[in-house]
Design an enzyme around this catalytic site. Structure first.
Site, PDB file in Angstrom:
ATOM      1  CG  HIS A  69      44.377  31.889  46.800  1.00 37.62           C
ATOM      2  ND1 HIS A  69      43.404  31.360  45.994  1.00 37.62           N
ATOM      3  CD2 HIS A  69      44.637  33.130  46.313  1.00 37.62           C
ATOM      4  CE1 HIS A  69      43.079  32.243  45.065  1.00 37.62           C
ATOM      5  NE2 HIS A  69      43.811  33.326  45.233  1.00 37.62           N
ATOM      6  N   GLY A  92      51.871  35.507  44.853  1.00 33.75           N
ATOM      7  CA  GLY A  92      52.168  34.367  43.988  1.00 33.75           C
ATOM      8  C   GLY A  92      52.874  34.776  42.706  1.00 33.75           C
ATOM      9  CE  LYS A 111      47.248  32.387  38.314  1.00 37.21           C
ATOM     10  NZ  LYS A 111      46.643  33.198  37.223  1.00 37.21           N
ATOM     11  CD  GLU A 130      46.819  23.005  48.210  1.00 41.78           C
ATOM     12  OE1 GLU A 130      47.805  23.057  48.970  1.00 41.78           O
ATOM     13  OE2 GLU A 130      45.664  22.753  48.616  1.00 41.78           O
TER      14      GLU A 130
END
EC number: 6.3.2.1
Length: 283
Positions: A37, A147, A149, A35
């Site tokens: 990505h 992202g 992250k 999710e």
């Protein structure tokens, strides 16, 4: 949705799209999409007219004892997910297509790659910047989405783009979490049920950091100490690093003035997980 494994195809397709005035968005991935990505694809759709996703497990960003061979791969599943999201082009090359001969040219960003993950994964970021530079040359995107992250990766790519004048805007996308707080990662698949439970300690420790910040704490060491304390309370968690840095320069902070990035890396069993908290910056 067009799917190809050839650089020449990508070039022709992109050329056509640009001629018709389309703005190109790129989401570089290593596949085994989750999710997180897919949220990048949605953001790319908002900022461009033609969305391309690359799926390539890049061998040159893995160290000799890392998980290149066992990194999860499922192209068929990835393509179904991307089709559903309305992706326009998927580029899933072989290693031979990306590196047809001995690679003698690499792109390396100094200094900011030597700390955080870079201190423990020598050569990793050189592999990342080299493949991303190649993808930028293949796709010539107007925007590319990464992202949050992988916060250090975003900072490194932004610096490369700035230093080498790549005509691409880098868009940073927020971390997507499971319902219980665990940051989504393709590597979560390595965790057994007990480790999966233990892995929640990463997001819990960052929640504690956030509480301190919301209560006005600005001393970086106090925050680092608290995060370490929480992480060390989980027997299955082996802390690799806890840092408080500026999100753009990755300079260590002693006092938090405006923006800060609390970044952590831990081993849960044999699986290395990263997570972070971005403070004072809305993305």
């Amino acid at each position: 949705m067009i799917v190809t494994d050839k650089i020449s195809d990508v070039r022709n397709i992109i050329k056509e799209q640009k001629l018709s005035g389309k703005k190109i968005g790129l989401v570089p991935t290593m596949g085994y999409l989750h999710e997180g990505h897919l949220s990048l694809v949605r953001i790319a759709k908002k900022h461009s007219d033609f969305v391309a996703v690359s799926i390539f497990v890049n061998p040159i960003q893995f160290g000799p004892n890392e998980d290149f061979d066992r990194y999860p791969r499922d192209l068929e599943r990835d393509l179904k997910l991307l089709e559903k999201e309305g992706c326009d082009l998927v580029f899933a090359p072989s290693v031979e297509e990306m590196y047809p001969s001995e690679l003698l040219t690499t792109v390396n960003v100094d200094k900011i790659t030597e700390k955080l993950c870079g201190a423990f994964r020598p050569g990793h970021f050189k592999g990342v910047t080299t493949v991303v530079a190649k993808l930028f040359n293949i796709f010539t995107p107007d925007i590319a989405v990464f992202g949050q992250k992988d916060a250090q990766q975003v900072a490194v790519i932004k610096k490369m783009v700035e230093d080498l004048n790549f005509p691409v805007e880098i868009i940073k996308a927020p971390i997507v979490r499971e319902s219980d707080g665990l940051a989504m990662s393709s590597r979560n698949v390595y965790l057994n049920p007990e480790e999966r439970k233990a892995a929640l300690i990463l997001s819990k420790s960052l929640k504690e950091a956030e509480k301190l910040l919301l209560n006005g704490e600005r001393n970086a060491n106090t925050i680092i100490k608290k995060v370490n304390e929480v992480l060390n309370s989980e027997p299955l968690c082996k802390v690799q690093y806890v840092s408080c840095v500026h999100p753009d320069t990755l300079e260590d902070l002693t006092y938090i003035k405006d923006k800060a990035l609390i970044a952590i890396a831990c081993f849960i069993g044999t699986t290395r997980l990263i997570d972070n908290l971005l403070w004072g910056e809305n993305i």
